[in-house]
Motif scaffolding. Sequence first.
Motif, PDB file in Angstrom:
ATOM      1  N   ILE A  56       0.838  -1.203   0.000  1.00 11.96           N
ATOM      2  CA  ILE A  56       0.000   0.000   0.000  1.00 11.96           C
ATOM      3  C   ILE A  56       0.869   1.248   0.000  1.00 11.96           C
ATOM      4  CG2 ILE A  56      -1.589   1.346   1.440  1.00 11.96           C
ATOM      5  CD1 ILE A  56      -3.013  -1.280   2.102  1.00 11.96           C
ATOM      6  N   GLU A  57       1.991   1.210   0.696  1.00 11.96           N
ATOM      7  CA  GLU A  57       2.907   2.353   0.689  1.00 11.96           C
ATOM      8  C   GLU A  57       3.464   2.589  -0.709  1.00 11.96           C
ATOM      9  OE1 GLU A  57       5.877   1.808   3.665  1.00 11.96           O
ATOM     10  OE2 GLU A  57       4.506   2.202   5.336  1.00 11.96           O
ATOM     11  N   ARG A  58       3.818   1.503  -1.409  1.00 11.08           N
ATOM     12  CA  ARG A  58       4.317   1.654  -2.787  1.00 11.08           C
ATOM     13  C   ARG A  58       3.209   2.129  -3.718  1.00 11.08           C
ATOM     14  NH1 ARG A  58       5.354  -2.793  -5.077  1.00 11.08           N
ATOM     15  NH2 ARG A  58       4.859  -4.334  -3.449  1.00 11.08           N
ATOM     16  N   PHE A  59       2.013   1.597  -3.505  1.00 13.11           N
ATOM     17  CA  PHE A  59       0.852   1.990  -4.296  1.00 13.11           C
ATOM     18  C   PHE A  59       0.576   3.487  -4.132  1.00 13.11           C
ATOM     19  CE2 PHE A  59      -4.011   1.956  -4.397  1.00 13.11           C
ATOM     20  CZ  PHE A  59      -4.094   1.987  -5.780  1.00 13.11           C
ATOM     21  N   CYS A  60       0.594   3.959  -2.878  1.00 15.52           N
ATOM     22  CA  CYS A  60       0.354   5.380  -2.611  1.00 15.52           C
ATOM     23  C   CYS A  60       1.480   6.249  -3.166  1.00 15.52           C
ATOM     24  CB  CYS A  60       0.193   5.614  -1.112  1.00 15.52           C
ATOM     25  SG  CYS A  60      -1.348   4.955  -0.428  1.00 15.52           S
ATOM     26  N   ALA A  61       2.706   5.750  -3.073  1.00 19.58           N
ATOM     27  CA  ALA A  61       3.832   6.508  -3.623  1.00 19.58           C
ATOM     28  C   ALA A  61       3.670   6.686  -5.131  1.00 19.58           C
ATOM     29  CB  ALA A  61       5.144   5.787  -3.309  1.00 19.58           C
ATOM     30  N   ASP A  62       3.228   5.628  -5.815  1.00 22.06           N
ATOM     31  CA  ASP A  62       2.998   5.733  -7.263  1.00 22.06           C
ATOM     32  C   ASP A  62       1.843   6.681  -7.568  1.00 22.06           C
ATOM     33  OD1 ASP A  62       5.061   3.981  -7.679  1.00 22.06           O
ATOM     34  OD2 ASP A  62       3.789   2.235  -8.105  1.00 22.06           O
ATOM     35  N   LEU A  63       0.851   6.723  -6.675  1.00 22.45           N
ATOM     36  CA  LEU A  63      -0.280   7.629  -6.857  1.00 22.45           C
ATOM     37  C   LEU A  63       0.085   9.073  -6.526  1.00 22.45           C
ATOM     38  CD1 LEU A  63      -3.189   5.521  -5.281  1.00 22.45           C
ATOM     39  CD2 LEU A  63      -3.009   6.193  -7.690  1.00 22.45           C
ATOM     40  N   GLY A  64       1.220   9.251  -5.834  1.00 24.69           N
ATOM     41  CA  GLY A  64       1.643  10.587  -5.453  1.00 24.69           C
ATOM     42  C   GLY A  64       0.893  11.124  -4.257  1.00 24.69           C
ATOM     43  N   VAL A  65       0.428  10.228  -3.372  1.00 23.56           N
ATOM     44  CA  VAL A  65      -0.313  10.634  -2.176  1.00 23.56           C
ATOM     45  C   VAL A  65       0.262   9.910  -0.966  1.00 23.56           C
ATOM     46  CG1 VAL A  65      -2.441  11.112  -3.433  1.00 23.56           C
ATOM     47  CG2 VAL A  65      -2.047   8.812  -2.518  1.00 23.56           C
ATOM     48  N   ARG A  66      -0.060  10.418   0.217  1.00 21.26           N
ATOM     49  CA  ARG A  66       0.338   9.746   1.453  1.00 21.26           C
ATOM     50  C   ARG A  66      -0.759   8.770   1.873  1.00 21.26           C
ATOM     51  NH1 ARG A  66       0.518  14.941   2.769  1.00 21.26           N
ATOM     52  NH2 ARG A  66      -1.106  14.581   4.344  1.00 21.26           N
TER      53      ARG A  66
END
Length: 314
Positions: free
Chosen positions: A144-154
């Motif tokens: 989920i952290e990698r997913f959010c990083a790719d989305l550009g959100v925390r």
Amino acid sequence: MGKCLSRCTDTDCSTTNGHMGNPNLGKPTAPHLSQDLPMASISDAQVLRYQIEPQLQPSDSTSADPNTPRDIHLNVHPCTVYLNGDRSTLSTTHNRLPSALKNQKTDSFELIAKPTDDALESKLNAFFDQYKDLAEDSILEDGIERFCADLGVRPDEFCVLVLAWKFQAETMCRFTRAEFVGGCRALEVSEIAGIQSKFPDMVKEVADKESFKDMYRWAFRFALDSECGQRTLPLDMAIGVWCLVFSESKPPMLARWLEFLDGHRCVRGITKDTWDMFLNFMESVGEDFSSYDDTEAWPSLFDDFVEWAKEQQK
């Protein structure tokens, strides 16, 4: 497309599954392109026109109105079905049959039959696999952290909470394959850019009172640790989720409520009843608590809060 069209016009696909009792019902005429949809919007899809005839009531054939629209059910095997005049997908499967109504102008019903998109299913599963855990068929905290990083959100941003609600995730810090793939399909996205483009609309959606209430109630279940069998939210977790849920629009009462809870550590946890009723409490009671009625069936914690808040105002 030709294969899908032929499969839908086979005997087992074109027969009715319903109430009309006419042997000709469900037999398609020659493929017909809809006059309501431009060619560019349906691509290679073919349109099948089915004739619908009203059925007389068996108990009283003389009183039946032959012009009354009747419901029928059509077996449309593996196809995605669009209602004529409605662009939304019904995602029809063998077990979910579309309901059809007679067209008052043409005495017919139109279906646009498109082949099942196996390629999309594969793409969504591959999208999920980019982030799934190596030992479990779920996206866990690291993913989920990698997913959010790719989305550009925390991970602790409001839009991520709304996305989890749209996915109908059951547990915090976990997306199952069914939740992720089903959620992406419902949002009609299959990549990072697609989800990013949906964030403004998702946030706008929960500005609606009923949608927000649905998300608010879901958030309690989402924050519970289901593996431990939790039935109440630990106080620190409840405070954190309240802050996140109301991060886009903070009610005036929220700061005092959280201050009260922070100073009353004897409160071990927040029950679902207290969580759900807090939303009603804020809507019903004025900022100065002038509308508060202690004879109403509020949780006792609210009585203590009002007493504390009035003392603070002196």
